[in-house]
Design a protein around this motif. Structure first.
Motif, PDB file in Angstrom:
ATOM      1  N   ASP A  82      45.803  33.162  45.419  1.00 57.41           N
ATOM      2  CA  ASP A  82      44.802  34.164  45.025  1.00 57.41           C
ATOM      3  C   ASP A  82      45.413  35.291  44.202  1.00 57.41           C
ATOM      4  N   ALA A 119      44.105  35.825  40.424  1.00 55.28           N
ATOM      5  CA  ALA A 119      43.427  37.057  40.010  1.00 55.28           C
ATOM      6  C   ALA A 119      44.240  37.748  38.918  1.00 55.28           C
ATOM      7  N   ALA A 122      43.503  36.229  35.714  1.00 52.10           N
ATOM      8  CA  ALA A 122      42.213  36.674  35.166  1.00 52.10           C
ATOM      9  C   ALA A 122      42.386  37.991  34.422  1.00 52.10           C
ATOM     10  N   ARG A 152      43.551  38.983  46.062  1.00 51.49           N
ATOM     11  CA  ARG A 152      43.126  38.983  44.664  1.00 51.49           C
ATOM     12  C   ARG A 152      43.270  40.383  44.080  1.00 51.49           C
ATOM     13  N   SER A 192      34.057  36.515  42.550  1.00 54.88           N
ATOM     14  CA  SER A 192      33.441  35.199  42.732  1.00 54.88           C
ATOM     15  C   SER A 192      32.421  35.001  41.629  1.00 54.88           C
ATOM     16  N   PHE A 244      35.182  33.996  39.335  1.00 55.95           N
ATOM     17  CA  PHE A 244      36.263  33.376  40.108  1.00 55.95           C
ATOM     18  C   PHE A 244      35.648  32.291  40.977  1.00 55.95           C
ATOM     19  N   ASP A 245      36.257  31.148  41.000  1.00 55.93           N
ATOM     20  CA  ASP A 245      35.879  29.997  41.843  1.00 55.93           C
ATOM     21  C   ASP A 245      35.661  28.737  41.005  1.00 55.93           C
ATOM     22  N   THR A 276      35.916  31.894  34.034  1.00 55.66           N
ATOM     23  CA  THR A 276      36.223  31.962  35.466  1.00 55.66           C
ATOM     24  C   THR A 276      37.575  31.350  35.765  1.00 55.66           C
ATOM     25  N   ILE A 277      38.029  31.602  36.968  1.00 56.85           N
ATOM     26  CA  ILE A 277      39.229  30.937  37.461  1.00 56.85           C
ATOM     27  C   ILE A 277      38.751  29.789  38.322  1.00 56.85           C
TER      28      ILE A 277
END
Lengths: 339, 339
Positions: free
Chosen positions: B162, B166, B169, B197, B249, B276-277, B291-292
């Motif tokens: 995480d 993050a 990102a 994150r 998220s 994220f997700d 997104t990740i």
DNA sequence: TTGTAGGCGTTATCAA
DNA sequence: TTGATAACGCCTACAA
């Protein structure tokens, strides 16, 4: 594993007394209660539900069978039900089933193993009820599915009028000036709900004397984004002249919109898209979805009320229709009158 | 209720023979098997699991505790696990828990009542593991949560890094020319994942020497559309000059985008948003989410492999990191160099 | 290959 | 107010 016997031995009381304490009976001396409760806490003792349910004892439980683990409408309904049940003397036992699972079989198992006072079915396939439901003998309510045609006196239902609701969606599209409309829906042979919605659509077309080519303008999909995405592409390849699409769920509508955009078409500028369900996501999507909103609070509350009434008064089955609401959103646009 | 005794009586055999047939033992004559199976089918007999599990018998079951019914990433992971388990000699027992429920308590109950060979935790709160996990004595795998810091030899973990994800990102947003970046995430005190994150973000800011005002530019939200929607509005009211937002998220990102649009701001033209997700919806949304992506297939397969290995070989705990992937999407745009 | 008997953890009944 | 005991439905030694 710590058992009630261990607690009994350690406390010096008998298993019966311990059992009484655990079940909050009042025929126990305060002394005994306190002493036993202390040991229960210290040992982290939790009663074994298997053993508990061996005796077929009235369990003050309401079973909920949810079909389709990640159905967002059901998630909302369930949440509502959970908060309502907290104020009653009942406990909820929720089981999630696969989309294709036989919920009636599961109901039998639940009856055998938990002996609930009643069962709520969130979703379900009417065909499964045709055979095997006789063996379920507690009051049941079919939520979001019409059960009027099933001949069971212990099976009520609370549902949106799928036929009328889908008809309303088509009425709306037609009122907005659309005449070439495509439909994306579930398998009409397998999904009773899809079939009802489809019939509603066809009725609306007939009433408005709008032509609808059943063979060309209906496309089957599963209730998922990418299945609808592919269905939309097939539909457009076959019916290039449509100006609007009715998708039988919001999830399908989103898949369809993505497909249209990927093909360079604007929603709603080039093609309008209408959904169904009114899930939370509908108003967070871009564009906000025009949809038929099922009133999940009402579905939830009426279902539970009906079930509790059936349990208490042993009433016969009742079939209720819950009103729906058309939400205009941004994904449908008025089409200029044709020249 | 039909019991094994009824079947025995009707077939003329003893309960043990019936039991043997039901459990596919081979020490039964073909005659007996056939006769008993016929009666079982005719009577729709299904063994009572409560009774079955009373004896603490090795059950060839793997329990899965899913925390948060509506978590779409978990849905994908679970689906993957289900299809993998079909090829093994194990059965899955899935329980869904509330977001706030104590999964370790539930694990204890499951152990007591189903006696599984192992447990997979989809999501979870590390704090609950601190107390009470000692009583769970089967191999467990924490999926999507790092468990390295927990001192249990029967608890492995498979997770995305995480912190690094993050950080990646933020690296990306900075590389795209953003310098005033807002963050929307979970409660840093309650959610270990959110904290990790967050730390990753702060590290990235430091490395790139980009200023980040922790007090002003972080906003707490729950993992839902409308909680993030409100958080986004609060964030913007406080930090009107941000050009990008990192949401922890995809669901949060969608709520944030909706809020921005409702305020008349374009995404990504005015403000870029990163999620994220990598849930399915991310690529169906408008704009497609940057997104990740957590690799749910890998999370699923490694978790299950690790668990089976622990069960078979009784290995000690292993903590694995699964790679993530940055998906560029459409919701983040390169910002022109400032004048 | 089949049957008998005892036990799993809990609750209910009945007696003390 | 307590305790002994018999179920509940199934499985498994062990015996035949």
């Amino acid at each position: 594993m710590v058992t009630i016997r261990d607690i009994a031995r350690e406390s010096g009381y008998s298993v019966s007394t311990v059992s009484r304490v655990l079940n909050n009976r009042r025929d126990v001396s305060p002394d005994a209660r306190q002493k036993i409760e202390a040991i229960v806490a210290a040992r982290h003792f939790v009663p074994n539900n298997n053993a508990r349910h061996m005796r077929c004892v009235a369990s003050k439980t309401i079973a909920v069978l949810v079909k389709g683990t990640f159905n967002l409408l059901f998630a909302s309904i369930l949440e509502e039900i959970q908060s309502m049940v907290e104020n009653t003397r009942y406990t909820l036992a929720v089981s999630y089933l696969d989309e294709e699972a036989n919920e009636v079989e599961q109901a039998q198992i639940v009856c055998r193993e938990r002996n609930p006072m009643g069962i709520l079915f969130l979703g379900g396939n009417l065909e499964y009820f045709q055979e095997g439901f006789e063996e379920v003998d507690v009051p049941c309510v079919l939520v979001s599915n019409q059960g009027r045609e099933l001949p069971f006196s212990n099976l009520s239902s609370v549902a949106t009028d799928d036929k009328a609701a889908a008809g309303c969606a088509i009425d709306y599209l037609i009122a907005q000036g659309h005449e070439k409309i495509g439909i994306i829906g579930g398998d009409l042979k397998l999904s009773y709900t899809s079939m009802q919605r489809y019939i509603g659509c066809v009725d609306s077309f007939r009433v408005h004397q709008v032509e609808f080519d059943e063979k060309r303008c209906f496309e089957k999909a599963r209730f998922s984004y990418d299945s609808a995405y592919r269905a939309m592409k097939r539909l457009l390849a076959r019916c290039g002249d449509i100006t609007a699409v009715f998708a039988m769920s919001d999830v399908m509508a989103i898949g369809a919109i993505r497909a249209l955009r990927d093909l360079g078409l604007g929603v709603p500028e080039d093609i309008s898209v209408m959904g169904f369900d009114g899930i939370t996501l509908a108003e967070f999507y871009n564009p906000k979805l025009a949809t038929i909103q099922q009133q999940y609070q009402t579905l939830a509350s009426r279902s539970l009320e009906l079930l509790l009434k059936s349990i208490d008064l042993n009433t016969s089955s009742i079939h209720e229709i819950v009103p729906f609401k058309l939400v205009e959103g941004e994904s449908v646009i008025k089409r200029p009158a044709r020249l």
